[in-house]
Design an enzyme around this catalytic site. Structure first.
Site, PDB file in Angstrom:
ATOM      1  N   SER A 195       0.830  -1.194   0.000  1.00  0.00           N
ATOM      2  CA  SER A 195       0.000   0.000   0.000  1.00  0.00           C
ATOM      3  C   SER A 195       0.874   1.256   0.000  1.00  0.00           C
ATOM      4  O   SER A 195       1.636   1.473  -0.928  1.00  0.00           O
ATOM      5  CB  SER A 195      -0.960  -0.036   1.193  1.00  0.00           C
ATOM      6  OG  SER A 195      -2.018   0.869   1.020  1.00  0.00           O
ATOM      7  N   ASP A 343     -10.148  -3.907  -4.862  1.00  0.00           N
ATOM      8  CA  ASP A 343      -9.251  -2.936  -4.245  1.00  0.00           C
ATOM      9  C   ASP A 343      -9.331  -1.629  -5.023  1.00  0.00           C
ATOM     10  O   ASP A 343      -9.160  -1.622  -6.253  1.00  0.00           O
ATOM     11  CB  ASP A 343      -7.811  -3.469  -4.247  1.00  0.00           C
ATOM     12  CG  ASP A 343      -6.821  -2.552  -3.552  1.00  0.00           C
ATOM     13  OD1 ASP A 343      -7.245  -1.515  -3.007  1.00  0.00           O
ATOM     14  OD2 ASP A 343      -5.624  -2.870  -3.567  1.00  0.00           O
ATOM     15  N   HIS A 373      -8.021  -5.383  -0.643  1.00  0.00           N
ATOM     16  CA  HIS A 373      -6.882  -4.621  -0.142  1.00  0.00           C
ATOM     17  C   HIS A 373      -6.427  -5.122   1.233  1.00  0.00           C
ATOM     18  O   HIS A 373      -7.230  -5.385   2.111  1.00  0.00           O
ATOM     19  CB  HIS A 373      -7.227  -3.135  -0.050  1.00  0.00           C
ATOM     20  CG  HIS A 373      -6.035  -2.279   0.235  1.00  0.00           C
ATOM     21  ND1 HIS A 373      -5.112  -1.940  -0.730  1.00  0.00           N
ATOM     22  CD2 HIS A 373      -5.580  -1.722   1.386  1.00  0.00           C
ATOM     23  CE1 HIS A 373      -4.161  -1.202  -0.202  1.00  0.00           C
ATOM     24  NE2 HIS A 373      -4.418  -1.057   1.088  1.00  0.00           N
TER      25      HIS A 373
END
Length: 400
Positions: A195, A343, A373
């Site tokens: 991320s 995501d 995610h």
């Protein structure tokens, strides 16, 4: 006052649990894990953080950080520390930056030097830390017999860009320069992150590729990376921006906390009104939308930006790696990209992988049609995440 605030929080949590029980998309594998273990927890935490700020208990980012870290801490206590067996774990400093070093006993006893990996945790540059990612980084170190350096970079909004980036560069360079101290082969060091950590890994890779006098990074492995802040209406934002695991609303907040700590521009960003006509018709828009054929090449110094503090930073590859020019992508190390269908950041990773391939960079792209995610953090609880972890480790083992 403290008791009253606590009671309000408990009542709010109960109400939010009901409010946040969002329907699970049909394509999600193991929907219970998605809905209960991650999606609902994150949304409840986000709303509690806002309620806390409204009540005068800290700021929203501070509260979100505290709630999320407290939840993870409880999980780690229940988990125990056996996952660290066979590792020497040390909290130390690399050129003024806090890091956690995982040294497998086998690596220290090896007669030959072993590979190394620098890892940057996710959390929108605002939340989470090396503790929340401890099981993941420890697992990677044990499974690969590799020395892993987990970087505890400074967090926004207390430290806006480029603080996290600067810390990441400094820690990586220190490890490259002092690898022998850990019995690591300095020519076999990779970089990775998830991320926002994927953002930092990609940004550091771009900068160090031009650095002279340092060993070249062996690979960059990007997990669900967040890579651009000029288009919040990509197909994945439109399709999945409402999902509890990571909403468009929260992504925009993270970007702004990292950029200038001014959420008064949140609606402007969400509506894609933070760039202007020039950028929307430029090569930068083309970097985000490969279908654009009629683009005008513009120089950053000639662009007229809206009146937003530090807004020109959104075109800085150190801030948003997808904004790197084609010439800057050539010569980057072999790259691994992991993306998930459910995501909001799916398209960021997909677009970067395509651009790297176009620049003739060796790319290994794993896409999980039933993933969401941050699912990799549940690698030992969630079957698909376990498979993803195995594939990630297999790539690193091969490349390092």
């Amino acid at each position: 006052m403290a008791v009253k605030a606590a009671l309000v929080f408990v009542a709010a949590a109960v109400l939010l649990a009901y409010y946040c029980d969002q329907p699970v998309p049909e394509g999600i594998a193991e929907p219970r894990m998605y809905a209960k273990a991650q999606g609902m927890v994150f949304r409840i935490s986000a709303n509690l953080a806002r309620i806390g700020e409204y009540l005068g208990v800290g700021t929203e980012p501070q509260n979100l950080r505290s709630v999320m870290e407290a939840i993870v801490k409880v999980g780690l206590m229940l988990k125990g520390s056996s996952y660290r067996e066979g590792l020497k774990v040390t909290d130390t400093m690399f050129d003024g930056v806090k890091v956690r070093v995982y040294e497998p006993v086998s690596a220290a006893q090896s007669s030959s030097k072993v590979p190394g990996l620098v890892y940057f945790h996710g959390g929108g540059w605002v939340i989470l830390n090396v503790d929340t990612h401890d099981p993941l980084t420890a697992h990677v170190a044990k499974q690969l017999g590799t020395v892993v350096v987990s970087v505890d970079y400074r967090l926004a909004p207390e430290h806006v860009f480029p603080a996290a980036f600067d810390d990441s560069v400094a820690a990586t360079k220190f490890f490259l320069q002092n690898a022998e101290k850990y019995n690591v082969d300095r020519t076999r060091i990779g970089i990775s992150g998830d991320s926002a950590g994927g953002n930092l890994a990609a940004a550091v890779t771009l900068v160090l590729a031009k650095e002279k006098g340092l060993p070249k990074l062996k690979t960059q492995a990007l997990i669900n990376p967040i890579l651009q802040a000029i288009n919040f209406e990509t197909p994945s934002y439109i399709a999945h921006g409402h999902l509890n695991t990571l909403t468009k609303d929260k992504i925009v907040s993270f970007w702004l906390w990292y950029l200038n700590n001014d959420l008064s521009f949140k609606k402007v960003f969400e509506a894609n009104n933070h760039t202007g006509v020039q950028i929307k018709k430029s090569q930068y828009a083309g970097y985000v939308d490969p279908k654009m054929v009629d683009v005008t090449t513009v120089k950053k110094e000639n662009i007229k930006f809206p009146e937003i503090p530090n807004i020109a930073t959104i075109l800085d590859p150190r801030f948003a790696p997808l904004m790197a020019d084609d010439a800057d992508l050539k010569g980057l190390p072999p790259t691994y990209v992991m993306t998930c269908e459910y995501d909001v950041l799916r398209d960021d990773g997909v677009m970067y992988a395509r651009r790297l391939e176009k620049a003739r960079v060796e790319v290994n792209h794993d896409h999980y049609e039933h993933g969401f995610h941050a699912f990799l953090n549940s690698f030992d609880d969630y079957e698909l995440a376990g498979i993803a972890m195995q594939n990630y480790l297999a790539y690193l083992k091969k490349i390092l």
